[in-house]
Design a protein around this motif. Structure first.
Motif, PDB file in Angstrom:
ATOM      1  N   GLU A 291      13.573 -16.592   8.640  1.00  0.00           N
ATOM      2  CA  GLU A 291      13.482 -14.690   9.468  1.00  0.00           C
ATOM      3  C   GLU A 291      12.215 -16.653  10.592  1.00  0.00           C
ATOM      4  OE1 GLU A 291      13.730 -14.869   6.879  1.00  0.00           O
ATOM      5  OE2 GLU A 291      15.190 -13.034   6.091  1.00  0.00           O
ATOM      6  N   GLU A 292      11.127 -16.750   9.560  1.00  0.00           N
ATOM      7  CA  GLU A 292      10.156 -17.567  10.212  1.00  0.00           C
ATOM      8  C   GLU A 292      10.820 -18.584  11.563  1.00  0.00           C
ATOM      9  OE1 GLU A 292       6.002 -19.768   9.191  1.00  0.00           O
ATOM     10  OE2 GLU A 292       7.592 -18.453   7.314  1.00  0.00           O
ATOM     11  N   VAL A 297      12.054 -19.859  16.584  1.00  0.00           N
ATOM     12  CA  VAL A 297      12.559 -20.876  17.716  1.00  0.00           C
ATOM     13  C   VAL A 297      13.185 -19.806  18.751  1.00  0.00           C
ATOM     14  CG1 VAL A 297      15.683 -20.941  17.731  1.00  0.00           C
ATOM     15  CG2 VAL A 297      13.859 -21.704  16.357  1.00  0.00           C
ATOM     16  N   ARG A 298      12.978 -18.481  18.581  1.00  0.00           N
ATOM     17  CA  ARG A 298      12.873 -17.474  20.070  1.00  0.00           C
ATOM     18  C   ARG A 298      11.780 -17.541  20.889  1.00  0.00           C
ATOM     19  NH1 ARG A 298      14.819 -13.894  15.783  1.00  0.00           N
ATOM     20  NH2 ARG A 298      12.282 -12.918  15.506  1.00  0.00           N
ATOM     21  N   GLU A 304      19.517 -21.130  22.742  1.00  0.00           N
ATOM     22  CA  GLU A 304      20.255 -21.769  23.195  1.00  0.00           C
ATOM     23  C   GLU A 304      20.850 -23.253  22.510  1.00  0.00           C
ATOM     24  OE1 GLU A 304      17.651 -24.192  25.496  1.00  0.00           O
ATOM     25  OE2 GLU A 304      17.812 -21.915  24.691  1.00  0.00           O
ATOM     26  N   CYS A 305      20.499 -24.374  21.858  1.00  0.00           N
ATOM     27  CA  CYS A 305      20.368 -25.316  21.869  1.00  0.00           C
ATOM     28  C   CYS A 305      19.565 -25.743  19.869  1.00  0.00           C
ATOM     29  CB  CYS A 305      19.238 -26.126  22.332  1.00  0.00           C
ATOM     30  SG  CYS A 305      17.783 -26.172  21.773  1.00  0.00           S
ATOM     31  N   VAL A 306      19.542 -24.371  18.966  1.00  0.00           N
ATOM     32  CA  VAL A 306      18.966 -24.352  17.905  1.00  0.00           C
ATOM     33  C   VAL A 306      20.289 -23.049  16.617  1.00  0.00           C
ATOM     34  CG1 VAL A 306      17.240 -24.164  15.882  1.00  0.00           C
ATOM     35  CG2 VAL A 306      16.826 -24.857  17.627  1.00  0.00           C
ATOM     36  N   ARG A 307      20.966 -24.058  16.034  1.00  0.00           N
ATOM     37  CA  ARG A 307      21.415 -22.950  15.337  1.00  0.00           C
ATOM     38  C   ARG A 307      21.044 -22.204  13.630  1.00  0.00           C
ATOM     39  NH1 ARG A 307      22.752 -21.331  19.755  1.00  0.00           N
ATOM     40  NH2 ARG A 307      24.267 -22.119  21.016  1.00  0.00           N
ATOM     41  N   THR A 308      20.762 -21.785  13.018  1.00  0.00           N
ATOM     42  CA  THR A 308      20.663 -21.931  11.591  1.00  0.00           C
ATOM     43  C   THR A 308      21.927 -20.972  10.382  1.00  0.00           C
ATOM     44  OG1 THR A 308      19.257 -19.169  11.654  1.00  0.00           O
ATOM     45  CG2 THR A 308      18.228 -21.139  12.275  1.00  0.00           C
TER      46      THR A 308
END
Length: 407
Positions: A291-292, A297-298, A304-308
């Motif tokens: 969550e943190e 990232v937001r 658009e370039c970081v996926r968890t």
């Protein structure tokens, strides 16, 4: 026709954490068993209250594990109540197994967690002909900031027996009353081989020993052995369904973003890149408690370039390594805290077997900095991370090929 009886184990493994429980300590201990290639009996803690299980982890040591006994002692990682219960119950099981078979010739113990070495030391004193190899994954009595870790011992029958054993070996027991220091000194005084994962770890741990004769014995018995790398077939045992944009270069990071590992500089570096370069990259972070990270990232405009993704099972993690273009690993940041960086991330041993390029965020002079990394930047240094990301976005990704299979 009846099934042939398994080969009696002449090796005893004492590892508080061992598969099927999910923990780095468990995985490395199982790798050591596989690397040694001899049948073993295993004493471990029954730790279902603190760790989830992954049945796939049993494939690491495979059928080399003949008997495995989860000891029903409290799952307390440094408290004396847990150490003494694990030791008292475990030594009875070890003695019973020893009487049932041809007798143990070798014993291996590993810390984390400290209770492993207490049980092993107690059994070694009862079986003086046994060859005991004890491994330290990291310094026990110092944490990543250099501060002394403390957990009080209790003046009871177990501590008295262990102290007597040290005195018979010619060494004075610790006077600090600290269980972490006791675990180190028991190993240094009684073990036949002391296993460290790197030279920096060995030197830092031994330099804290005040008794020069004990320090000399520890160094004389020391063996440096990095975490084992599994053979290539382990990277093909599982499949992971995760769509990957073929127009982007995919960077994989597995594990939490620790403050001491300076991972915030990766997000800062992505934010600093021109948009056309960011559009050619994707950072995948597989971690718990996301969550943190997702909030940051937001806030940075990097969705658009970081996926968890969640923590993966071990075999799924190895399979996902193969699907990435680059794997990211970072040093712990110890400058100004410790005289030398004693930490070699265990993920390096998994990454190096994948055949995928590895980007190391390193401290100068660290053990990780000396490894065969494809890309490197300074840990916590945004500008050097920007340069690596720009090279990835604009140039071909280098794939060095899989590491040689273990001999």
């Amino acid at each position: 026709m009846s099934e042939p009886l398994p080969t009696p184990a002449r090796d005893l493994v004492v590892s508080f954490c061992f598969p099927p429980y999910v923990d780095t300590a468990a995985i490395v201990a199982a790798k050591r068993v596989r690397e040694a290639g001899r049948p073993v009996d295993v004493l471990q803690n029954r730790m279902g209250s603190e760790r989830r299980t992954d049945p796939d982890l049993a494939q690491i040591a495979g059928d080399l594990v003949q008997r495995r006994h989860p000891i029903p002692s409290p799952t307390l990682f440094s408290a004396w109540r847990g150490i003494s219960s694990f030791t008292e119950k475990g030594v009875q099981r070890a003695l019973a197994w020893d009487r049932e078979g041809p007798g143990y010739e070798r014993m291996y113990s590993r810390a984390q967690f400290t209770a492993s070495h207490f049980l092993a030391a107690r059994f070694a004193l009862l079986r003086p002909g046994l060859h005991w190899t004890a491994e330290f994954s990291d310094p026990l009595s110092r944490d990543v900031t250099g501060a002394v870790r403390r957990s009080p011992v209790r003046q009871d029958a177990l501590l008295e027996r262990l102290g007597e054993g040290m005195r018979r070996a010619g060494f004075a027991p610790p006077t600090s009353g600290n269980a972490y220091e006791w675990a180190e000194h028991l190993v240094f005084a009684l073990a036949d081989s002391v296993l460290f994962t790197n030279e920096h770890q060995r030197d830092l741990m031994i330099e804290t020993v005040q008794d020069p004769e004990l320090a000399a014995r520890a160094r004389e018995r020391s063996v440096v052995a990095p975490h084992p790398t599994l053979p290539p077939e382990f990277y093909e045992m599982a499949e992971v369904d995760r769509p990957l944009d073929p127009a982007r270069r995919h960077v994989g990071y597995f594990g939490n973003f620790y403050a001491t590992r300076g991972m915030g500089s990766v997000l800062e570096a992505l934010q600093a890149l021109p948009q056309q370069q960011r559009d050619r990259l994707c950072l995948h972070v597989f971690a718990g408690q996301r969550e943190e990270l997702e909030r940051e990232v937001r806030e940075r405009g990097l969705r658009e370039c970081v996926r968890t993704g969640p923590f993966l099972g071990f075999l799924q993690f190895l399979a996902m390594c193969r699907r990435m273009d680059v794997l990211l690993v970072s040093d712990a940041v110890t400058t100004g805290l410790l005289s030398t960086n004693p930490f070699l991330p265990s993920k390096w041993s998994d990454y190096r077997g994948s055949g995928v390029a590895v980007w190391g965020m390193v401290e100068p002079g660290s053990v990780l900095a000396d490894q065969d990394l494809t890309y490197r930047s300074l840990a916590g240094h945004t500008t050097s991370a920007v340069q690596v990301l720009a090279d990835l976005a604009d140039g071909p990704v280098l794939r060095p090929g899989p590491a040689p299979a273990p001999a």
